[in-house]
Design a protein around this motif. Structure first.
Motif, short mmCIF file in Angstrom:
data_model
loop_
_atom_site.label_atom_id
_atom_site.label_comp_id
_atom_site.label_asym_id
_atom_site.label_seq_id
_atom_site.Cartn_x
_atom_site.Cartn_y
_atom_site.Cartn_z
N ALA A 35 62.81 78.71 -50.01
CA ALA A 35 62.34 79.85 -49.22
C ALA A 35 60.87 79.66 -48.85
CB ALA A 35 62.51 81.13 -50.01
N GLN A 36 60.51 80.19 -47.70
CA GLN A 36 59.10 80.18 -47.31
C GLN A 36 58.75 81.52 -46.68
OE1 GLN A 36 58.54 76.86 -44.69
NE2 GLN A 36 59.57 77.81 -42.99
N VAL A 37 57.49 81.90 -46.87
CA VAL A 37 56.99 83.17 -46.34
C VAL A 37 55.86 82.86 -45.38
CG1 VAL A 37 55.93 85.40 -46.90
CG2 VAL A 37 57.55 84.35 -48.50
N ARG A 38 55.99 83.33 -44.16
CA ARG A 38 54.94 83.18 -43.15
C ARG A 38 54.21 84.53 -43.09
NH1 ARG A 38 54.94 79.25 -39.90
NH2 ARG A 38 57.19 79.02 -39.95
N ILE A 39 52.90 84.49 -43.30
CA ILE A 39 52.13 85.72 -43.36
C ILE A 39 51.52 86.02 -42.00
CG2 ILE A 39 50.23 86.90 -44.53
CD1 ILE A 39 50.71 84.91 -46.87
N ALA A 40 51.77 87.23 -41.53
CA ALA A 40 51.25 87.66 -40.22
C ALA A 40 50.27 88.81 -40.38
CB ALA A 40 52.41 88.10 -39.32
N ALA A 41 49.34 88.91 -39.47
CA ALA A 41 48.40 90.03 -39.47
C ALA A 41 49.12 91.32 -39.11
CB ALA A 41 47.27 89.76 -38.46
N ALA A 42 48.62 92.43 -39.53
CA ALA A 42 49.22 93.72 -39.22
C ALA A 42 49.32 93.92 -37.71
CB ALA A 42 48.39 94.84 -39.84
N GLY A 43 50.46 94.40 -37.26
CA GLY A 43 50.66 94.69 -35.85
C GLY A 43 51.16 93.53 -35.03
N TYR A 44 51.44 92.37 -35.65
CA TYR A 44 51.90 91.21 -34.88
C TYR A 44 53.31 90.83 -35.22
CZ TYR A 44 47.12 90.68 -33.41
OH TYR A 44 45.89 90.90 -32.85
#
Length: 74
Positions: A65-74
């Motif tokens: 598994a991998q988690v891609r972190i995005a900024a709030a609102g994107y």
């Protein structure tokens, strides 16, 4: 490999909290154990700091598994 998209609520999240929030670890304690055991990678490198600050644009991997972190609102 399964990819989870995680949207930050602030500017960062601690690595152990991220694993718990995404369901990759059932509890904070088990998340910390996985990190200390060297099973978690951040941007391709083993990360041993339990409360390392994860920010938008980073990629966290645990097993398949991998988690891609995005900024709030994107």
């Amino acid at each position: 490999m399964d990819t989870i998209e995680f949207e930050l609520r602030g500017d960062h999240i601690a690595l152990d909290a991220l694993l718990k929030a995404t369901g990759l670890a059932p509890s904070g304690g088990s998340a910390r154990q996985l990190i200390v055991a060297g099973e978690v990678r951040v941007d391709g490198q083993v990360e041993l700091r339990k409360t390392a600050k994860m920010r938008a644009g980073q990629l966290v991997q645990l097993g398949d598994a991998q988690v891609r972190i995005a900024a709030a609102g994107y």
